[in-house]
Design a protein around this motif. Structure first.
Motif, mmCIF file in Angstrom:
data_model
loop_
_atom_site.group_PDB
_atom_site.id
_atom_site.type_symbol
_atom_site.label_atom_id
_atom_site.label_comp_id
_atom_site.label_asym_id
_atom_site.label_seq_id
_atom_site.Cartn_x
_atom_site.Cartn_y
_atom_site.Cartn_z
ATOM 1 N N PHE A 225 -94.915 29.153 8.962
ATOM 2 C CA PHE A 225 -96.054 29.795 9.620
ATOM 3 C C PHE A 225 -96.290 31.208 9.078
ATOM 4 O O PHE A 225 -97.433 31.657 8.973
ATOM 5 C CB PHE A 225 -95.852 29.832 11.130
ATOM 6 C CG PHE A 225 -96.030 28.506 11.815
ATOM 7 C CD1 PHE A 225 -97.191 27.771 11.639
ATOM 8 C CD2 PHE A 225 -95.041 27.988 12.640
ATOM 9 C CE1 PHE A 225 -97.370 26.539 12.270
ATOM 10 C CE2 PHE A 225 -95.210 26.769 13.281
ATOM 11 C CZ PHE A 225 -96.368 26.047 13.092
ATOM 12 N N ALA A 226 -95.194 31.900 8.734
ATOM 13 C CA ALA A 226 -95.323 33.259 8.205
ATOM 14 C C ALA A 226 -96.051 33.259 6.869
ATOM 15 O O ALA A 226 -96.808 34.192 6.560
ATOM 16 C CB ALA A 226 -93.944 33.897 8.056
ATOM 17 N N TYR A 227 -95.850 32.225 6.077
ATOM 18 C CA TYR A 227 -96.555 32.107 4.796
ATOM 19 C C TYR A 227 -98.067 32.082 5.008
ATOM 20 O O TYR A 227 -98.845 32.626 4.216
ATOM 21 C CB TYR A 227 -96.096 30.842 4.076
ATOM 22 C CG TYR A 227 -96.980 30.434 2.917
ATOM 23 C CD1 TYR A 227 -96.941 31.124 1.707
ATOM 24 C CD2 TYR A 227 -97.878 29.369 3.045
ATOM 25 C CE1 TYR A 227 -97.766 30.762 0.649
ATOM 26 C CE2 TYR A 227 -98.706 28.997 1.992
ATOM 27 C CZ TYR A 227 -98.644 29.700 0.796
ATOM 28 O OH TYR A 227 -99.467 29.345 -0.244
ATOM 29 N N LEU A 228 -98.485 31.492 6.113
ATOM 30 C CA LEU A 228 -99.908 31.346 6.398
ATOM 31 C C LEU A 228 -100.489 32.524 7.174
ATOM 32 O O LEU A 228 -101.642 32.910 6.957
ATOM 33 C CB LEU A 228 -100.152 30.056 7.199
ATOM 34 C CG LEU A 228 -99.742 28.749 6.513
ATOM 35 C CD1 LEU A 228 -99.780 27.605 7.518
ATOM 36 C CD2 LEU A 228 -100.653 28.452 5.340
ATOM 37 N N LEU A 229 -99.708 33.093 8.076
ATOM 38 C CA LEU A 229 -100.245 34.061 9.034
ATOM 39 C C LEU A 229 -99.685 35.468 8.913
ATOM 40 O O LEU A 229 -100.276 36.415 9.436
ATOM 41 C CB LEU A 229 -99.981 33.568 10.464
ATOM 42 C CG LEU A 229 -100.548 32.205 10.853
ATOM 43 C CD1 LEU A 229 -100.041 31.818 12.231
ATOM 44 C CD2 LEU A 229 -102.065 32.227 10.825
ATOM 45 N N GLY A 230 -98.554 35.611 8.259
ATOM 46 C CA GLY A 230 -97.824 36.872 8.312
ATOM 47 C C GLY A 230 -96.680 36.726 9.308
ATOM 48 O O GLY A 230 -96.721 35.886 10.206
ATOM 49 N N GLU A 231 -95.657 37.548 9.169
ATOM 50 C CA GLU A 231 -94.406 37.331 9.903
ATOM 51 C C GLU A 231 -94.529 37.511 11.415
ATOM 52 O O GLU A 231 -94.112 36.651 12.203
ATOM 53 C CB GLU A 231 -93.329 38.255 9.329
ATOM 54 C CG GLU A 231 -92.928 37.840 7.913
ATOM 55 C CD GLU A 231 -92.312 38.959 7.110
ATOM 56 O OE1 GLU A 231 -92.643 40.138 7.365
ATOM 57 O OE2 GLU A 231 -91.500 38.652 6.226
ATOM 58 N N ILE A 232 -95.118 38.626 11.868
ATOM 59 C CA ILE A 232 -95.209 38.879 13.311
ATOM 60 C C ILE A 232 -96.217 37.938 13.960
ATOM 61 O O ILE A 232 -95.973 37.403 15.056
ATOM 62 C CB ILE A 232 -95.567 40.355 13.586
ATOM 63 C CG1 ILE A 232 -94.457 41.276 13.073
ATOM 64 C CG2 ILE A 232 -95.791 40.574 15.082
ATOM 65 C CD1 ILE A 232 -93.116 41.090 13.739
ATOM 66 N N THR A 233 -97.345 37.694 13.307
ATOM 67 C CA THR A 233 -98.335 36.764 13.857
ATOM 68 C C THR A 233 -97.756 35.357 13.956
ATOM 69 O O THR A 233 -98.084 34.601 14.876
ATOM 70 C CB THR A 233 -99.612 36.751 12.996
ATOM 71 O OG1 THR A 233 -100.102 38.091 12.874
ATOM 72 C CG2 THR A 233 -100.700 35.891 13.630
ATOM 73 N N ALA A 234 -96.868 34.997 13.028
ATOM 74 C CA ALA A 234 -96.207 33.691 13.098
ATOM 75 C C ALA A 234 -95.353 33.583 14.360
ATOM 76 O O ALA A 234 -95.327 32.534 15.024
ATOM 77 C CB ALA A 234 -95.347 33.466 11.858
ATOM 78 N N PHE A 235 -94.652 34.662 14.709
ATOM 79 C CA PHE A 235 -93.883 34.664 15.960
ATOM 80 C C PHE A 235 -94.820 34.490 17.156
ATOM 81 O O PHE A 235 -94.506 33.775 18.109
ATOM 82 C CB PHE A 235 -93.102 35.965 16.108
ATOM 83 C CG PHE A 235 -91.851 36.044 15.290
ATOM 84 C CD1 PHE A 235 -90.811 35.147 15.485
ATOM 85 C CD2 PHE A 235 -91.699 37.021 14.320
ATOM 86 C CE1 PHE A 235 -89.638 35.230 14.734
ATOM 87 C CE2 PHE A 235 -90.544 37.115 13.563
ATOM 88 C CZ PHE A 235 -89.509 36.211 13.762
ATOM 89 N N HIS A 236 -95.956 35.172 17.106
ATOM 90 C CA HIS A 236 -96.922 35.073 18.198
ATOM 91 C C HIS A 236 -97.392 33.625 18.355
ATOM 92 O O HIS A 236 -97.469 33.099 19.471
ATOM 93 C CB HIS A 236 -98.109 36.000 17.931
ATOM 94 C CG HIS A 236 -98.956 36.242 19.137
ATOM 95 N ND1 HIS A 236 -99.814 37.314 19.236
ATOM 96 C CD2 HIS A 236 -99.104 35.553 20.294
ATOM 97 C CE1 HIS A 236 -100.423 37.275 20.410
ATOM 98 N NE2 HIS A 236 -100.020 36.200 21.057
#
Length: 348
Positions: A225-236
């Motif tokens: 998910f971080a690859y697609l959204l960025g690391e913090i947004t992936a956590f969200h």
């Protein structure tokens, strides 16, 4: 040793602290600036309703549909780094224009987006017109000619959306090239998954079969998910999907540190230092670990306690947000570490 001491402290004070944070925000963070009891009550009701709704829709659902996942993902891109009110207005505008109603349409060449082309185009016209360059493009009757002159790889619809011209004239949209790259990348990624693995639920394509919230699998899923959204947004996103996590952003990290609950930062750490260092896997793991421990002591009548932990503690340190009925940053008026001290003194 410090980890054990923190866990003992959370065991002793965590439940009372959580309930005090919740009630303090309900009572004090919703007060109208020009006090009006009816408006105050409406703000309280709005806040409670919003939190209950977010908690219920964030339960883990392994069979979530691909279109619902797409909606969650593109909305989080809108909200990332943008004021909540502005992002909400833009999403509402997009729904009226039916821009992202079907991610499958975004794989067409008309939606191709070349970031380098856009940056070159933006710099060229900003150099001519200054900060009002985009208004000149929007009002230019030959916008399509500009497109043909400056773009070879970017599709016409992507250009029209970024410049708010053509069929997207009047739309509310912040033309940020990095976000535009993410919208298109996510759409193409989901399209590929839908067509390469028909019949397999979309979430399973990220988690693998028989996912049981294993820690080692969690971090692999986060990487995808971080690859697609960025690391913090992936956590969200993962929090919204019901994974065992909170969003370890700068607000939650700072507030946890002020409580003395983090091994990576001392309680006297400054906000500036946290802002510089929160985006680190070691910090994420510490914040998530302490949130998971706090979850264990939250009373059973609170649905989806991890989501509620994130919402209530983060709202304590965020700026006013009308959609939640919150009128003030409570941390500035009544620091969270002071609230914690008050609770501990009452219990002891």
């Amino acid at each position: 040793m410090r980890k054990k001491q923190i866990e003992q402290e959370i065991n002793k004070y965590g439940a009372k602290f959580f309930e005090a944070v919740r009630q303090t925000i309900i009572d004090r963070a919703t007060e109208p600036l020009s006090y009006n009891p009816e408006e105050h009550k409406n703000n309280k009701d709005k806040l409670i309703h919003k939190v209950d709704k977010l908690s219920k829709i964030s339960e883990y659902n392994a069979s979530i549909g691909i279109d619902d996942l797409w909606k969650l993902m593109y909305e989080l891109i809108f909200y990332s780094g943008t004021r909540a009110k502005k992002a909400s207005d833009e999403i509402e505008s997009f729904e009226k224009y039916s821009v992202f109603s079907d991610f499958r349409k975004l794989v067409h060449r008309d939606w191709n987006f070349d970031k380098k082309e856009w940056v070159k185009f933006r710099k060229y016209y900003k150099n001519i017109y200054g900060s009002s360059w985009l208004k000149h493009i929007i009002n230019n009757k030959n916008a399509r000619l500009l497109y043909k002159t400056h773009f070879k790889n970017t599709g016409i619809k992507a250009f029209q959306l970024m410049t708010k011209t053509g069929e997207f004239k009047g739309i509310k949209f912040s033309a940020m090239e990095d976000k535009m790259v993410k919208y298109i990348t996510v759409a193409k990624h989901l399209f590929d998954k839908e067509n390469s693995c028909p019949g397999i639920p979309i979430l399973e394509q990220f988690t693998g079969p028989n996912y049981k919230f294993e820690d080692y699998r969690f971090w692999g899923i986060h990487c995808q998910f971080a690859y697609l959204l960025g690391e913090i947004t992936a956590f969200h996103l993962m929090m919204d999907l019901g994974f065992n996590t909170v969003k370890p952003d700068r607000v939650l990290t700072y507030l946890f540190s002020k409580l003395g609950w983090l091994e990576v930062f001392p309680p006297e750490v400054t906000k500036e230092y946290v802002n510089k260092n929160y985006n680190n896997p070691r910090v994420w793991r510490d914040v998530i670990d302490k949130a998971l421990h706090l979850k264990k002591v939250i009373p059973d009548h609170y649905s989806n306690p991890l989501r509620q932990i994130d919402i209530w503690i983060v709202k304590y340190g965020q700026e006013p947000e009308d959609s939640f009925g919150i009128t003030k940053n409570l941390q500035k008026e009544y620091p969270i570490e002071q609230l914690y001290k008050d609770i501990k003194s009452r219990i002891n």
